[in-house]
Write a protein that holds these residues in place. Structure first.
Motif, PDB file in Angstrom:
ATOM      1  N   VAL A   1      39.093 -46.102 -43.238  1.00 41.94           N
ATOM      2  CA  VAL A   1      39.740 -46.149 -42.067  1.00 41.94           C
ATOM      3  C   VAL A   1      38.708 -47.190 -41.132  1.00 41.94           C
ATOM      4  N   ASP A   2      39.081 -48.200 -40.559  1.00 39.31           N
ATOM      5  CA  ASP A   2      38.401 -48.839 -39.745  1.00 39.31           C
ATOM      6  C   ASP A   2      38.463 -48.338 -38.185  1.00 39.31           C
ATOM      7  N   ILE A   3      37.319 -48.061 -37.671  1.00 39.62           N
ATOM      8  CA  ILE A   3      37.292 -47.400 -36.248  1.00 39.62           C
ATOM      9  C   ILE A   3      36.782 -48.595 -35.344  1.00 39.62           C
ATOM     10  N   ILE A   4      37.980 -48.929 -34.316  1.00 37.97           N
ATOM     11  CA  ILE A   4      37.681 -50.239 -33.448  1.00 37.97           C
ATOM     12  C   ILE A   4      37.637 -49.751 -32.034  1.00 37.97           C
TER      13      ILE A   4
ATOM     14  N   TYR B   1      40.149 -45.262 -29.275  1.00 41.58           N
ATOM     15  CA  TYR B   1      39.782 -46.251 -30.316  1.00 41.58           C
ATOM     16  C   TYR B   1      40.836 -46.480 -31.037  1.00 41.58           C
ATOM     17  N   GLN B   2      41.015 -47.454 -31.951  1.00 42.45           N
ATOM     18  CA  GLN B   2      42.079 -48.055 -32.668  1.00 42.45           C
ATOM     19  C   GLN B   2      41.548 -47.683 -34.010  1.00 42.45           C
TER      20      GLN B   2
ATOM     21  N   GLY C   1      35.573 -53.831 -29.149  1.00 38.40           N
ATOM     22  CA  GLY C   1      35.871 -54.797 -30.434  1.00 38.40           C
ATOM     23  C   GLY C   1      34.752 -54.229 -31.515  1.00 38.40           C
ATOM     24  N   CYS C   2      33.913 -53.119 -31.247  1.00 39.27           N
ATOM     25  CA  CYS C   2      32.948 -52.686 -32.219  1.00 39.27           C
ATOM     26  C   CYS C   2      33.616 -51.957 -33.352  1.00 39.27           C
TER      27      CYS C   2
END
Length: 300
Positions: free
Chosen positions: A241-244, A211-212, A248-249
């Motif tokens: 924190v945005d988990i990507i 994940y990003q 791309g979800c």
């Protein structure tokens, strides 16, 4: 001299051409052989060919004609001869393969809570019209565009399409739809979650290494695009924190770091106590946060 005139008469018989009619199916839904049969009122020799010049022939009233590939029209020719009169008539018939040509593909991916529009590959024969019937488990399907439905799935599922055309041919296909979900168990943490002004807290988010991660606000972080940055806020700050995922979800987690600016205001040392075992003020001790060590001395 006298000229003589003579007349010659001869009877000429005009025979009718033999009639010719072809019976049999002309529409198929697959590459297959169709039986054709030629009929005539007087003809008794039947010759079939794929060539209009009859350079290659197969004799017989009944003929097995092979249908071509989907969308391909094949024409077959028959020649009927009345062997008694020698009169010949010809006719032809066209065979079509109207098999449904639709491919949904093998798999599609979408993010949890997001609808996806399916885009099948469609090849149409001349004059062909398709009718679609869509079905799936744990999914809502919007068929306002029948050939390109909008699918909202609760979880990974299989989408099934039953397609029929106006020539009576039908076809069934399916596609696997994978719904990518970010585990609800993934959480953001701060250790410690309460610090003195000038101290730091270790942030972390549990999750997949693929994940990003993008943290914000980033101004008080050592880095904003790693899984475990160090936060040094000067005031109480909520971090998100945005988990990507690789698909791309995205999803978001949050944690707060509490900052205590004045340590002295968070300490209390009583000037008296009552050690009478009544459960109230029996023990003399320092009250406060962030106390690592106390030097306590009694005089007199």
């Amino acid at each position: 001299r006298y000229a003589r005139k003579s007349t010659l008469c001869r009877a000429l018989t005009v025979n009718e051409l033999p009639s010719v009619a072809i019976e049999g199916d002309t529409v198929a839904c697959a590459v297959e052989a169709l039986e054709l049969e030629a009929n005539s009122n007087s003809g008794d020799l039947f010759e079939w060919s794929e060539m209009p010049d009859f350079s290659q022939v197969v004799t017989g009233a009944v003929f097995e004609a092979m249908v071509g590939q989907p969308g391909e029209e094949r024409e077959y020719f028959v020649r009927v001869t009345d062997t008694e009169t020698g009169c010949v008539a010809e006719s032809s018939i066209a065979l079509n393969n109207f098999a449904v040509r639709v491919s949904l593909g093998e798999t599609e991916r979408t993010c949890a809570g997001e609808a996806i529009r399916l885009l099948p590959q469609i090849s149409l024969s001349s004059g062909e019209v398709l009718d679609f019937d869509w079905s799936a488990v744990n999914a809502t399907i919007d068929t306002s565009i029948p050939e390109e439905p909008l699918v909202l799935a609760d979880s990974s599922t299989m989408i099934i399409a039953t397609i029929e055309n106006n020539f009576g041919c039908s076809f069934k296909d399916s596609i696997d739809l994978t719904v990518v979900e970010i585990d609800a168990a993934i959480q953001a943490t701060a250790l410690p979650d309460t610090i003195l002004q000038g101290q730091s807290s270790q942030l972390n988010v549990t999750g997949n290494q693929e994940y990003q991660y993008i943290w914000s606000p980033s101004t008080t972080l050592s880095e904003d695009d790693i899984q475990d940055p160090i936060a040094t806020p000067m005031e109480t700050t909520p971090y998100s924190v945005d988990i990507i995922t690789p698909e791309g979800c995205t999803d978001t987690r949050s944690v707060q770091v509490v900052v205590i600016a004045d340590c002295a205001n968070n300490l209390f040392f009583p000037n008296a106590f009552t050690p009478n075992n009544d459960g109230r003020n029996d023990v003399l001790f320092l009250r406060g946060a962030f106390v690592d060590e106390v030097y306590f001395a009694i005089y007199n």
